[in-house]
Design a protein around this motif. Structure first.
Motif, PDB file in Angstrom:
ATOM      1  N   ALA A  80      20.168  47.534  38.311  1.00  0.00           N
ATOM      2  CA  ALA A  80      21.499  47.827  37.758  1.00  0.00           C
ATOM      3  C   ALA A  80      21.827  49.307  37.940  1.00  0.00           C
ATOM      4  O   ALA A  80      22.940  49.659  38.348  1.00  0.00           O
ATOM      5  N   VAL A  81      20.868  50.175  37.658  1.00  0.00           N
ATOM      6  CA  VAL A  81      21.091  51.614  37.765  1.00  0.00           C
ATOM      7  C   VAL A  81      21.385  51.997  39.222  1.00  0.00           C
ATOM      8  O   VAL A  81      22.226  52.860  39.503  1.00  0.00           O
ATOM      9  N   ALA A  82      20.704  51.307  40.165  1.00  0.00           N
ATOM     10  CA  ALA A  82      20.875  51.615  41.589  1.00  0.00           C
ATOM     11  C   ALA A  82      22.052  50.840  42.208  1.00  0.00           C
ATOM     12  O   ALA A  82      22.361  51.044  43.391  1.00  0.00           O
ATOM     13  N   TYR A  83      22.714  49.961  41.448  1.00  0.00           N
ATOM     14  CA  TYR A  83      23.732  49.053  42.002  1.00  0.00           C
ATOM     15  C   TYR A  83      23.212  48.380  43.266  1.00  0.00           C
ATOM     16  O   TYR A  83      23.865  48.342  44.303  1.00  0.00           O
ATOM     17  N   ASN A  84      21.966  47.880  43.169  1.00  0.00           N
ATOM     18  CA  ASN A  84      21.309  47.382  44.375  1.00  0.00           C
ATOM     19  C   ASN A  84      20.403  46.200  44.018  1.00  0.00           C
ATOM     20  O   ASN A  84      19.426  46.361  43.288  1.00  0.00           O
ATOM     21  N   GLU A  85      20.740  45.037  44.551  1.00  0.00           N
ATOM     22  CA  GLU A  85      19.966  43.816  44.279  1.00  0.00           C
ATOM     23  C   GLU A  85      18.509  43.958  44.743  1.00  0.00           C
ATOM     24  O   GLU A  85      17.626  43.277  44.238  1.00  0.00           O
ATOM     25  N   PHE A  86      18.268  44.828  45.709  1.00  0.00           N
ATOM     26  CA  PHE A  86      16.954  44.866  46.359  1.00  0.00           C
ATOM     27  C   PHE A  86      16.129  46.117  46.043  1.00  0.00           C
ATOM     28  O   PHE A  86      15.148  46.408  46.696  1.00  0.00           O
ATOM     29  N   LYS A  87      16.571  46.895  45.056  1.00  0.00           N
ATOM     30  CA  LYS A  87      15.902  48.178  44.796  1.00  0.00           C
ATOM     31  C   LYS A  87      14.440  47.990  44.375  1.00  0.00           C
ATOM     32  O   LYS A  87      13.540  48.560  44.956  1.00  0.00           O
ATOM     33  N   LEU A  88      14.227  47.186  43.326  1.00  0.00           N
ATOM     34  CA  LEU A  88      12.850  46.951  42.864  1.00  0.00           C
ATOM     35  C   LEU A  88      12.562  45.460  42.996  1.00  0.00           C
ATOM     36  O   LEU A  88      13.174  44.634  42.324  1.00  0.00           O
ATOM     37  N   THR A  89      11.616  45.117  43.860  1.00  0.00           N
ATOM     38  CA  THR A  89      11.345  43.695  44.102  1.00  0.00           C
ATOM     39  C   THR A  89      10.481  43.126  42.975  1.00  0.00           C
ATOM     40  O   THR A  89       9.818  43.862  42.241  1.00  0.00           O
ATOM     41  N   ALA A  90      10.467  41.795  42.879  1.00  0.00           N
ATOM     42  CA  ALA A  90       9.629  41.123  41.879  1.00  0.00           C
ATOM     43  C   ALA A  90       8.158  41.454  42.126  1.00  0.00           C
ATOM     44  O   ALA A  90       7.384  41.694  41.199  1.00  0.00           O
ATOM     45  N   ARG A  91       7.771  41.493  43.388  1.00  0.00           N
ATOM     46  CA  ARG A  91       6.373  41.786  43.735  1.00  0.00           C
ATOM     47  C   ARG A  91       5.978  43.181  43.245  1.00  0.00           C
ATOM     48  O   ARG A  91       4.908  43.386  42.714  1.00  0.00           O
ATOM     49  N   ARG A  92       6.906  44.130  43.402  1.00  0.00           N
ATOM     50  CA  ARG A  92       6.644  45.496  42.951  1.00  0.00           C
ATOM     51  C   ARG A  92       6.561  45.549  41.418  1.00  0.00           C
ATOM     52  O   ARG A  92       5.713  46.232  40.852  1.00  0.00           O
ATOM     53  N   ALA A  93       7.451  44.800  40.756  1.00  0.00           N
ATOM     54  CA  ALA A  93       7.416  44.751  39.280  1.00  0.00           C
ATOM     55  C   ALA A  93       6.083  44.177  38.803  1.00  0.00           C
ATOM     56  O   ALA A  93       5.502  44.652  37.817  1.00  0.00           O
ATOM     57  N   LEU A  94       5.597  43.165  39.538  1.00  0.00           N
ATOM     58  CA  LEU A  94       4.314  42.566  39.175  1.00  0.00           C
ATOM     59  C   LEU A  94       3.156  43.538  39.419  1.00  0.00           C
ATOM     60  O   LEU A  94       2.174  43.552  38.675  1.00  0.00           O
ATOM     61  N   GLU A  95       3.276  44.357  40.454  1.00  0.00           N
ATOM     62  CA  GLU A  95       2.261  45.405  40.668  1.00  0.00           C
ATOM     63  C   GLU A  95       2.231  46.364  39.479  1.00  0.00           C
ATOM     64  O   GLU A  95       1.169  46.795  39.034  1.00  0.00           O
ATOM     65  N   ILE A  96       3.428  46.706  38.974  1.00  0.00           N
ATOM     66  CA  ILE A  96       3.479  47.631  37.829  1.00  0.00           C
ATOM     67  C   ILE A  96       2.784  47.003  36.619  1.00  0.00           C
ATOM     68  O   ILE A  96       2.105  47.678  35.859  1.00  0.00           O
ATOM     69  N   GLY A  97       2.948  45.701  36.470  1.00  0.00           N
ATOM     70  CA  GLY A  97       2.324  45.000  35.339  1.00  0.00           C
ATOM     71  C   GLY A  97       0.840  44.726  35.525  1.00  0.00           C
ATOM     72  O   GLY A  97       0.181  44.249  34.598  1.00  0.00           O
TER      73      GLY A  97
END
Ligand SMILES: [Zn+2]
Length: 483
Positions: free
Chosen positions: A370-387
């Motif tokens: 939302a902050v980047a106005y970009n559907e592809f900024k942070l992928t689900a895979r990357r979010a899972l890496e963070i977790g």
């Protein structure tokens, strides 16, 4: 509002009279302690294995061999004649979720941040926190650890900011130990202590010297929950201001932790309206370093991001509390892009309500896009890496946990994809981040011990933990004369 609070109190009284709420907490030591299960030899067969290791990737129809708490092998068609076989068909197996900053004692005050300033989070946790007894620290932390394991969180960073006496710290630690969870216990300032007072450094030194008795065979480590060089102080009517910590206080805390080799962690740059420039101040004082964890970081300038990246320090976001309290929007990508290890946190269920790392991963991804106005900024895979693996790195634990590879400790979860909210097997990273819930966690293993199996916790009497916490909540609110 007053009427609402009165009627809630009347309701609680009526409920207690009807016997629907336990009035008397069982005395300490009376609880039927369940022993932690043994670390056996297990072969998980035919699961969709997300190793979260970049070299190995995912393995469809994969096996995982675990013995004595260690991952022995990951692959296909593994042989382990003596192992107990667990059928992984229809399951996604992934590393246990890693939580990186949580005031676990606060779970005794779940959902108690009210609707007006004097009942906001800060006055509530300070106002009631002052009346906490050691057994309340146990009851709150035990409930938090139970919720964590049930939800697939295998590592926590317990940011304890209410060790009012050494016994409070002892009881908090006992709750962690008995649960079998992995984590860091960071010893902080008790709620309401003046900024001129240091945290209990003598007690930190005592614990460090005797840590073998507390570590639960290496599952728990010790940290210092530090206020940094300024800290939020709340007046009884809920007005919050940031006060400078005197240099002799923050230096003494910092130097003691560093000399003992204990990692530090601090809430900094909490929001543009209330706290900014904290990181720049730490940088100027030469206090940023690799084992420092920086929490929230909402009001951070691009220059400060570079300072953090250069120092090797890590960052922790707690999207649900940051959004709920109005600190602002967490922006993980600006740190990830700079190579800073990022982890995710529950922070406090007094504000967030629950401890759901699936939802936390989803929130951090959604806010970032939302902050980047970009559907592809942070992928689900990357979010899972963070977790998982990045969260482990942010706590300095990625040599032991965070991915499923040979030689690491066996911290993992199994998610049942045959539940109605998952249902069709599509992109597994998207499924975990966007659709999975704690109720889908079929199995939880920490250090080779199965703490949840077939959807049920194995080493804790959940009813008893909840009843004790409920009774402790009622008692401490009465002592604090709180609604
Ligand atoms: Zn916090």
């Amino acid at each position: 509002m007053l009427m609402q609070r009165r009627s809630r109190r009347a309701f609680l009284r009526a409920a207690a009279a009807l016997g629907t709420l336990p009035l008397i907490a069982p005395a300490l030591g009376q609880q039927q302690k369940k022993k932690l299960p043994a670390r056996g030899e297990v072969l998980i067969r035919n699961a969709y294995v997300m190793t979260m290791d970049s070299a190995t990737g995912d393995i469809a129809g994969g096996d995982l061999h675990i013995r004595a708490g260690e991952i022995i092998a990951v692959g296909k068609g593994l042989k382990a004649a003596k192992a107990t076989v667990i059928d992984g068909r229809g399951m996604i197996v992934l590393p246990g979720l890693i939580e990186t900053h949580w005031h676990m004692w606060n779970t005794l005050l779940r959902s108690m941040s009210g609707d007006e300033r004097k009942y906001g989070y800060f006055p509530t946790s300070a106002g009631i926190g002052r009346h906490f007894l050691p057994k309340d620290m146990y009851a709150g932390t035990r409930l938090a650890a139970t919720e964590a394991l049930n939800a697939g969180i295998t590592t926590v960073h317990d940011w304890c900011h209410n060790p009012r006496t050494p016994e409070h710290a002892e009881e908090n630690l006992r709750a962690l130990r008995e649960s079998g969870i992995r984590g860091r216990f960071s010893y902080g300032p008790a709620r309401g202590i003046p900024v001129t007072e240091t945290v209990n450094l003598a007690d930190i030194q005592r614990l460090k010297g005797a840590w073998d008795q507390y570590s639960n065979e290496g599952l728990l480590t010790l940290g210092v929950a530090w206020r940094g060089v300024q800290y939020a102080v709340t007046s009884p009517d809920g007005k919050m201001e940031f006060k400078a910590i005197p240099e002799e206080v923050y230096r003494k805390e910092y130097d003691t932790a560093r000399s003992l080799g204990i990692p530090l962690s601090a809430h900094v740059n909490i929001g543009p309206k209330i706290d900014y420039g904290h990181v720049a101040a730490l940088d100027k004082l030469g206090l940023l370093y690799k084992d420092l964890q920086l929490i929230h970081m909402i009001s951070t300038t691009p220059e400060e991001v570079q300072m953090v990246a250069k120092s090797g320090a890590s960052v922790s976001f707690s999207p649900y509390t940051e959004l709920r309290i109005g600190f602002g929007l967490p922006n993980a990508s600006q740190f990830l892009d700079a190579g800073v290890p990022v982890g995710l946190s529950v922070d406090t269920t007094t504000l967030s309500g629950d401890a759901n790392m699936f939802a936390i991963m989803k929130a951090v991804q959604n806010v970032d896009n939302a902050v980047a106005y970009n559907e592809f900024k942070l992928t689900a895979r990357r979010a899972l890496e963070i977790g998982t693996i990045l969260g482990a790195k942010s706590l300095g634990m990625d040599d032991r946990i965070g991915s499923l590879v040979k030689g690491k400790r066996a911290d993992l979860i199994m998610v049942n994809t045959r539940h109605p909210n998952l249902g069709v097997f599509t992109d597994p990273a998207h499924m975990i981040v966007e659709a999975a819930q704690p109720a889908n966690v079929e199995l939880v293993m920490v250090d080779g011990r199965i703490l949840k199996e077939r959807g049920r916790l194995t080493a804790v009497d959940v009813k008893q933990v909840v009843a004790e916490a409920d009774a402790a909540n009622a008692a401490v609110r009465k002592r604090a004369n709180w609604w």
